[in-house]
Design an enzyme around this catalytic site. Sequence first.
Site, short mmCIF file in Angstrom:
data_model
loop_
_atom_site.label_atom_id
_atom_site.label_comp_id
_atom_site.label_asym_id
_atom_site.label_seq_id
_atom_site.Cartn_x
_atom_site.Cartn_y
_atom_site.Cartn_z
N ASP A 3 0.86 -1.18 0.00
CA ASP A 3 0.00 0.00 0.00
C ASP A 3 0.89 1.24 0.00
OD1 ASP A 3 -2.06 -1.77 0.18
OD2 ASP A 3 -2.50 -1.39 2.30
N ASP A 5 0.28 4.14 1.55
CA ASP A 5 0.16 5.03 2.70
C ASP A 5 1.33 4.78 3.65
OD1 ASP A 5 -0.46 2.57 3.72
OD2 ASP A 5 -2.44 3.12 4.49
N TYR A 257 -24.15 -5.80 18.03
CA TYR A 257 -25.19 -6.07 19.02
C TYR A 257 -25.27 -5.03 20.14
CZ TYR A 257 -24.79 -10.67 16.81
OH TYR A 257 -24.73 -11.69 15.90
#
Length: 633
Positions: A3, A5, A257
């Site tokens: 990546d 970044d 939840y």
Amino acid sequence: MTDMDTDGSHIKGLIINFIHFFWPSLLECGFISEFTTPLLKARHGQKVQSFYSMQEYESWREKTSNADKYTIKYYKGLGTNTTAEALDYFENFDRHRRKYQYNADFDDRMINLVFDKGSASKRKDWILKSYDPKGTVECTDDGHVPYHEFINKELIHFSHGDNLRSIPSAIDGLKPSMRKILYGALKRKLTSEIKVAQLAGYISEQTHYHHGEASLQATIVNMAQDYVGSNNINILEPIGQFGTRLIGGRDQASPRYIFTKLSKFARLLFPSEDDPLLDYLEEDGHLIEPRYYCPIIPLALVNGGQGIGSGWSTTIPQFCPHDLIHYIRAKLNNLDNAAVTLPQIRPKVRGFVGEIIARPDGKGYTSRGVIARHGKNSLIISELPVGRWTSDYKSFLTKMLARGDITSFSEDHSTENIHFQVRMPIAKLLRAEKRGFHKVFQLESNLPTTNMHAFSHDSVITKYSTPEQMIDNDFFPVRLDLYSRRKESMMADLSYACALAKNKARFIAAVATGDLDIVQGTAKRKEDTISLLQEQKFDAMMDLKLIKHAQSDTLDAKHADEDETSNASASNKDYDYLLNMPLSSFSLERVEELNNSVAKVEGELNILRSKTIADLWSEDLDRLEEHLKGHMN
């Protein structure tokens, strides 16, 4: 190929270090090269501009006058690229390939500096002295990248970012992800329940969060947890199973939840009046969270903090919110007397029933659990030291049982309280009592103050020796200045509201009495009506808005100085706030209502003028202290 970044830069650095350690000759022969892909792309019509680092993009944005017309796409990972884009990269392989160049005089030293465990202090100096926020890698004339250039211009961005993510601010006690969550929750006015998973998605969208939502969800859970040893003051409310002291909060339910919302303390700590005065960051042309918030007491000391970055780590104990309030009050009451003795700030962990005592060497505190004899041959352990979790301690007792140090133990805990009953031979119990139960049963933990690092108000990692030093050097001056600016802002808002109501009341009265005929008189056109309003000295909206930017003690002078100029250039819309009033407003009742409003606002303005900035801070502290009653027990 990684990546693009800063996390990808870290992976590159780890690979380079791995090869340098085991096969250094591969660096010498030019074995390593990388394949680069864009980190961002800016599109405007058919024009596409690619950027391979955030610094390159920011530099382009500063130089491009119409940058706001471009659509920006952030390529977090390689998977963001389409098949067509990937084919284009590989069709232009040489353009995307960067070969690394080795120089023994510089590169060995730099690689060891960054990755050697024994170079931590040198690594600190390197980050402090070498970090350039705008620094980008520059290739040699033949297109190669020296290893030291990669380390000093690219890998260093990861090191700086790692510290930003790991070490809190001394001003608001938050790390960037926590600040993004607070910003999103306040922006959404989160007073109703929302699933943690849904909130994480909202935060990610609103703050341009470029990492996984799972980490955001975990941070939301951490900010809401309220078990013993977590937060002294939780900014978010835990609605559902957010974890217990059984295993240090790791027993929380799935983010799908559980629900959360802003706690009752959120707006007490972060008053809404501060919001317009904060320094908000910008990304892709959109405002996101501020550089830092400024709570009315230092959350870095209230909730403490831990983190391990690059070259730095931090451990900040939790301190008593009431002590912090008393300390700040004492400073406010003695702004002109620096020699006054200020109240002590003591450590405090909400719900902890053991004791926390100062260490004799002055390097922090020791927390002690609670243990007492129960009958002839048993002991009751009713509290564990701070940071020791129930499950871990059960494992410790199990080992004691296996060694024969104890004969048995039983448990009768709740989610908040600890209860171990330990049985052991009377002879061993007496020997343990002589040595000290806390030592034998490992019921002590250290709360050091020798590693209290935080980012100062000017974004410099600073070491604080005491909580008082953090308040005196950074938090207090910043918060005091914010109250000064807040008073000016509040006075300007009240002055604006007062002037607006006065103009409306006078306008309605003038129309009702016939002093201003805008229906059957000579004013046939809107321009004529505006001229009449100017003749009778009604304020244009442009003049009223100037009040919001003026300080209270110069409002009248500023308004008078600019009256002639602003009225001369008043646009057709500058008096719409009067001309667009509904017919139902033209009544004596409405005039009376507006006059009452003016009187009320003028009263509030006079009260505010009479208050000092210390008074404003003290009032906020009073409200917080009222809600803290019983909370820390």
